[in-house]
Design a protein around this motif. Structure first.
Motif, mmCIF file in Angstrom:
data_model
loop_
_atom_site.group_PDB
_atom_site.id
_atom_site.type_symbol
_atom_site.label_atom_id
_atom_site.label_comp_id
_atom_site.label_asym_id
_atom_site.label_seq_id
_atom_site.Cartn_x
_atom_site.Cartn_y
_atom_site.Cartn_z
ATOM 1 N N THR A 142 2.333 6.156 -15.945
ATOM 2 C CA THR A 142 2.264 5.839 -14.520
ATOM 3 C C THR A 142 3.679 5.612 -14.005
ATOM 4 O OG1 THR A 142 2.027 3.447 -14.889
ATOM 5 C CG2 THR A 142 0.006 4.763 -14.774
ATOM 6 N N PHE A 144 5.507 4.211 -10.111
ATOM 7 C CA PHE A 144 5.501 3.920 -8.686
ATOM 8 C C PHE A 144 6.621 4.688 -8.001
ATOM 9 C CE2 PHE A 144 2.944 0.096 -9.584
ATOM 10 C CZ PHE A 144 2.084 0.117 -8.502
ATOM 11 N N LEU A 151 1.463 5.872 -6.295
ATOM 12 C CA LEU A 151 1.452 5.636 -7.731
ATOM 13 C C LEU A 151 1.068 6.942 -8.408
ATOM 14 C CD1 LEU A 151 1.621 3.724 -10.202
ATOM 15 C CD2 LEU A 151 -0.813 3.223 -9.844
ATOM 16 N N SER A 497 3.410 -0.306 -15.127
ATOM 17 C CA SER A 497 4.556 -0.137 -14.228
ATOM 18 C C SER A 497 4.493 -1.199 -13.147
ATOM 19 C CB SER A 497 4.577 1.265 -13.607
ATOM 20 O OG SER A 497 3.371 1.530 -12.925
ATOM 21 N N ASN A 499 5.489 -2.443 -9.246
ATOM 22 C CA ASN A 499 5.772 -1.960 -7.908
ATOM 23 C C ASN A 499 7.168 -2.417 -7.506
ATOM 24 O OD1 ASN A 499 5.825 -1.511 -5.039
ATOM 25 N ND2 ASN A 499 3.604 -1.523 -5.031
ATOM 26 N N SER A 506 0.656 -2.465 -12.265
ATOM 27 C CA SER A 506 -0.437 -1.527 -12.534
ATOM 28 C C SER A 506 -0.557 -1.294 -14.027
ATOM 29 C CB SER A 506 -0.193 -0.184 -11.824
ATOM 30 O OG SER A 506 0.862 0.517 -12.445
#
Length: 523
Positions: A142, A144, A151, A497, A499, A506
């Motif tokens: 993942t 951001f 995402l 990850s 933000n 996340s």
């Protein structure tokens, strides 16, 4: 030994790979690399004619030649608004708009930035949790966007999903977010966003940039780079995301894109350095897996790891709409070229690497299959440091702290980076003192089979990683203590990850689901 730092204070050495690549870009754009000024590309005639930036005879064209003709304006409706109001009027409008918004703390979570005073993101945001798996299969990585608006989710089937944030404000994603399908069936090893934006770049104070160079700039969160096990990498324009979206660039060959076929289609397909050559024999397919792809040097270049080599690629992206319909296809408008290929002696292949894209740094940290770590200097063309046994097993994940434009973390934090291996250890390193070993080691999680993604919070207080016991572990960066064990997934957590804008975390798992956490309960 030599003092190392990601915050470089010296220009690239003449003759180094980075200096050659930047000098080639200056010659191609018409800029004066000696610092005497710049000549805009395309403004001087091919024969040295006199234009806006050159000297010589006048160009062979009519005096009244214009590329664009100004509109008379008769077809435009007049705008009757005469004044937008002063500061007091605009403040009153802002208060009125804020009063009409729905009450609650859910919006307050997104109205705060990642400052050092925020708490750990351990509260599940149930209102932002999707009811279905975004890609319908396992998720591996993942990332951001630099502005936190999207995402990116990399799946095991070679596709990339783009989740708009926050999900509760985009109900159309409930059935599945838009996806990018440019890779053949194969694991996606990495996804990376382009981070440069309009305005001044994020440059360390006192950095010597050397001769004036031309850099590409764009709004943040518009370009995405993905690497796959199918032996290719793709550069995407996320604003055109959809099932039928084609990549802007498809890295399939070593030196440059292959010549397009009829119809505009493009076919698929211990020396320290080797420049790109000019013939078809010097442009074989990449072959094998592209284990990682990342932007480099304020997104001016792209780095690709294939086998035991790192390729430095020059990106040539055509802006705006083409003048002729025959060049409207992406393979005809955009191209890449190999600026330098750095072959690392020793390991069978490079497992992962980390390079700064949001600030100027010529250093790249590369991990090999022989459990080693190497610090490569593109600005000097040599290896600065080698750590032979960084872990008890090969390093599978590298994370460099690049900070965030919305965080007040100290500049010295950019010297820190994380390494994760299949020995179950997560190590924090300080590049300035990396010869003495890791400064922190985190061992509460389980990691013996899968490559787990790691992350450092923008506030520089927490470290997070996935685990094979179906949890995500949040550590205190300084004390090595476990702050929280985030549960809820039904399979191994492979991707985490932070933000960069909001205090939000996340987590993604092999069960195909994504969970979002914040430092406050939205209820």
């Amino acid at each position: 030994g030599e003092s190392l730092s990601m915050l470089t204070v010296r220009p690239p050495v003449r003759g180094s790979p980075l200096h050659k690549a930047l000098a080639r870009d200056c010659r191609g754009s018409g800029a004066d690399c000696r610092g005497r000024g710049r000549v805009a590309a395309g403004r001087s005639s091919p024969g040295g004619g006199r234009g806006r930036g050159g000297r010589g005879p006048p160009p062979d064209m009519p005096v009244t030649f214009r590329k664009r003709v100004a509109s008379s304006g008769y077809g435009i409706s007049p705008v009757m608004r005469l004044h937008d109001g002063g500061a007091a009027t605009q403040a009153a409008r802002a208060r009125k708009a804020a009063a009409t918004k729905p009450p609650g703390r859910a919006r307050a979570v997104l109205d705060r930035t990642s400052r050092t005073g925020v708490g750990p993101p351990t509260c599940l945001q149930a209102e932002n949790t999707l009811a279905v798996a975004p890609l319908g299969g396992p998720l591996l990585r993942t990332a951001f966007a630099p502005d936190g608006c999207r995402l990116a989710l990399a799946g095991a089937d070679g596709s990339v999903a783009l989740l708009r944030m926050p999900p509760r404000r985009h109900p159309s994603q409930a059935a599945g977010p838009p996806s990018l399908n440019g890779h053949r069936a194969g694991l996606l090893h990495s996804v990376a966003w382009r981070v440069t934006r309009e305005g001044p770049p994020l440059v360390p104070p006192g950095a010597l940039l050397g001769p004036p160079m031309a850099f590409h700039r764009s709004h943040s969160g518009k370009l995405l780079l993905s690497a796959s096990a199918d032996g290719s990498a793709c550069l995407w324009d996320v604003q055109q995301a959809g099932a039928a979206t084609a990549p802007l660039l498809h890295f399939t060959h070593v030196s440059r894109p292959p010549p397009p076929l009829r119809g505009g289609a493009s076919p698929s397909g211990s020396s320290k350095s080797s420049p790109s050559g000019g013939g078809e024999r010097d442009n074989p397919p990449l072959g094998g897996e592209v284990r990682q792809a990342s932007f480099f040097w304020l997104d001016r270049f792209a780095l690709l790891a294939t086998g035991a080599a790192l390729g430095l690629y020059d990106l040539k992206l055509e802006r705006g709409e083409p003048e002729h319909d025959a060049r409207r296809a992406a393979p005809l408008r955009h191209r890449y070229s190999l600026a330098h290929k750095w072959e690392v002696d020793g390991p069978q292949h490079i497992t992962c690497f980390a390079a700064a894209a949001s600030f100027l740094s010529p250093l790249t940290i590369a991990a090999g299959s022989d459990r080693s770590l190497r610090v490569l200097d593109w600005g000097a063309g040599r290896e600065l440091l080698r750590i032979p046994d960084a872990h008890e097993s090969k390093v599978t994940s590298l994370c460099l702290f690049e900070g965030s434009a919305y965080s007040d973390a100290p500049l010295s934090g950019r010297e820190l980076f994380l390494t994760s291996a299949l020995d179950g250890a997560l190590r924090l390193w300080d590049l300035r003192d990396a010869r003495r070993g890791a400064v922190r080691v985190y061992r509460a999680h389980t990691n013996r089979v899968h490559a787990m993604q790691t992350a450092i919070s923008p506030c520089l207080r927490y470290v997070c990683c996935g685990s094979e016991d179906r949890k995500a572990y949040l550590y205190d960066l300084g004390s090595e203590e476990v702050v929280a064990r985030l549960t809820g997934h039904t399979d191994a957590v492979t991707a985490v990850s932070f933000n960069p804008l909001h205090p939000q975390l996340s987590t993604a798992s092999l069960d195909g689901t994504v969970r979002l956490y914040s430092d406050r309960d939205a209820g």
